[in-house]
Structures are given as structure tokens and as C-alpha cells.
Design an enzyme around this catalytic site. Sequence first.
Site, PDB file in Angstrom:
ATOM      1  N   HIS A 115       0.815  -1.209   0.000  1.00 17.14           N
ATOM      2  CA  HIS A 115       0.000   0.000   0.000  1.00 17.14           C
ATOM      3  C   HIS A 115       0.852   1.265   0.000  1.00 17.14           C
ATOM      4  CE1 HIS A 115       0.427  -0.066   4.506  1.00 17.14           C
ATOM      5  NE2 HIS A 115       0.366   1.247   4.347  1.00 17.14           N
ATOM      6  N   ASP A 164      -0.384  -7.645   1.465  1.00 18.73           N
ATOM      7  CA  ASP A 164       0.216  -6.304   1.530  1.00 18.73           C
ATOM      8  C   ASP A 164       1.739  -6.416   1.599  1.00 18.73           C
ATOM      9  OD1 ASP A 164       0.492  -3.589   1.704  1.00 18.73           O
ATOM     10  OD2 ASP A 164      -0.210  -3.422   3.776  1.00 18.73           O
ATOM     11  N   SER A 261       4.613   2.498   8.111  1.00 16.08           N
ATOM     12  CA  SER A 261       4.205   1.468   7.162  1.00 16.08           C
ATOM     13  C   SER A 261       5.402   0.909   6.410  1.00 16.08           C
ATOM     14  CB  SER A 261       3.244   2.046   6.124  1.00 16.08           C
ATOM     15  OG  SER A 261       1.926   1.771   6.443  1.00 16.08           O
ATOM     16  N   GLY A 262       5.350  -0.388   6.149  1.00 13.76           N
ATOM     17  CA  GLY A 262       6.393  -1.036   5.354  1.00 13.76           C
ATOM     18  C   GLY A 262       7.620  -1.420   6.146  1.00 13.76           C
TER      19      GLY A 262
END
Length: 341
Positions: A115, A164, A261-262
Site C-alpha cells: 500500500h 500487503d 508502514s512497510g
Amino acid sequence: MGPWALRAALLCLGGALVFSELHSPHRDSPTPAQEEASKPGPEARAPEEEEPFTKGCGIAPLRGALEGSRIIGGTRAAAGAWPWLVSLQVQDGDFLVHICGGALVRERWVLTAAHCTKEASDPLKWRAVMGTNDLSRRRSHIKNIQVVAIITRPDFILETFVNDIALFRLRKAVRYNDFIQPICLPFGVFQKLDQNTECFISGWGRTKEEGNGTNILQEAKVHFISREVCNSERSYGGVIPSTSFCAGHENGTFDTCRGDSGGPLMCYLPEYRRYFVMGITSYGHGCGRRHFPGVYSGPAFFQPWLTEHFSRGSTMRVFHADVGLGQILVALGPVILLGVT
């Protein structure tokens, strides 16, 4: 969009994630992706392989193996504490803006969340910055490398965060030093993850839900949370994807937030004396909320897909990337561009 996805907009810096061409899930009748999300979780089935890690991964030369406490409730990370942590940044005029975290897993590969790529689909706009704990300072050991390919799972679904996971391929191979090292992938060891495993999160994201990001890398210690607890009615209510799991603290003391994120969930296995990227920061409901810990995508469940692309990238000058919904593939010499239409 259900409450489990509310932190999608909080997890990345730089803009809202809005994609009208993707179908929104209905609350009254579950989508196939939501039905898939209710299946047994990663702790029930974990891939195996004979060699769980590549030589030289998962070791931080400047850090004691079990030292450290980020993020919500975290503390400042020392220089070199997490040498595989990458700041993925997008060019905005004359400036680079931190968007997401990532984990260096090979000398030309960074693992992150799918994402994150919705912020900018052109890989040439991205830079991977590594070897630093302070994004505001420049040092000789810091590397800023251009991204030449973005590869996302073609079956990634934004609304439910199923699958994801993404790979960023770097323009050139990284030279390892005390400040830059790869982390081990969890192939063959994911089944060892439990509530007693020492795990850490780290990032440059917000330090509270409505707060600001930070230039100084934060870190915190967290633990695995069982699917029974995290997918219960008082928590995520059965919507955790089957290839994802939860980690943090049930009372919300430590958690990831916008800008994290990530980034990797880094777990230390004493029998190997190494850190493994057991999870990729995916989503959550708010930041640091009681009963709503962070949800992490499990790389172990994508082993064939990951190893296939590592193999292609090491043997081919131009390789074909899987193309997801709304993406087109453009190959220009050794460069692959993935764009969102």
C-alpha cells in the site's frame, strides 16, 4: 471501508489513499477477500526450508543482540541499531519526503508494504535512504540509492490489506558496513514466533496518533499477539488476513503509526543469534489504541513469490514484474516502471 482499515491513511505520509476503481467491501455481505481473511492464520501453517537464512544477515555489528527497548511509546534508536532499516522517500521538488519504512533483505532489494506504493507509482521518484538514524543529517556512511523497479503482489487488495507486500529494486547493489546490513528473511523459522519471542519495531513515523513524524529513528519492544485474541470480537472481529498477524501490546502502550508502514517487525532468535523480518507493518485501527495492535503482513507466506523475484533480478538485465490491478509495465533497458492508470 470497515474500521480495521482506518489506519491506512495514517500509516503513510504524503497523501490520502483513494482508489475509486477498486471495489469497496460491503458491511452487510463479505467480499471474497473478507471471507479469505477469516481463514486460519499464519501461526497455523508456516513454510519451511532447509536453510532459514543467507550468510551474514540479521546481525547488527554496533548493537548488542538483546539490547534496546519508535513510534508510539518508544525511545530513540542509537546509530547503527537497526542497520537494515530503510527510509523510502519520494522526490517532492528539491526535497525528499519520507513516506514509508522498509527492510534491506538483499544487496539490491528492499522489502516493504504494497500500500506504500500507492503514494507514487513511478519507481524513479523513489529513493532508498539507509545507514542513518537521523534523517536531518548527512554522514559518509549514509547511502541514498535510486529505485528502478517496484514489484507488488498482483493480488493485493487495498480495502482489506490482503497480500500487503512489495519489493523495491535498487539501481545498484549496496555495500555493507557497520551501519548497513541485511536482515534475515523468516523462511523456515516463522513457526518459532510466539508470545515469548523478543521482537522490535522501529521507524520515523508519528509518536502519537495525532502527532508529527520524527527525523530521529524510534524503537520499541513488542510481542506477538495470537490470532484468537487479535481477531476476537472486541478487537478486529475476524478481518485479519490469513497471511497477516498482530504484534504490539494489548493495552496499546507500544505501536506503529503513520510513517511506519512497510517497516519490519524484527524478531531475535537466540538459537541463530540473528534478527528476522517476521512481519511488514501493514495497518491498524488508530495508533496505540487498546485492543487494536498493529497488523503485520508475513513474508514467510510469500516465499515462492519472493525467491522467484530475487532469482530473476540476479540473472536478468531486464526482468518482468507481476502487474497488479490498475498497473502497466514499461521496460526501458534495465529500468522497469510500474504506473497506476
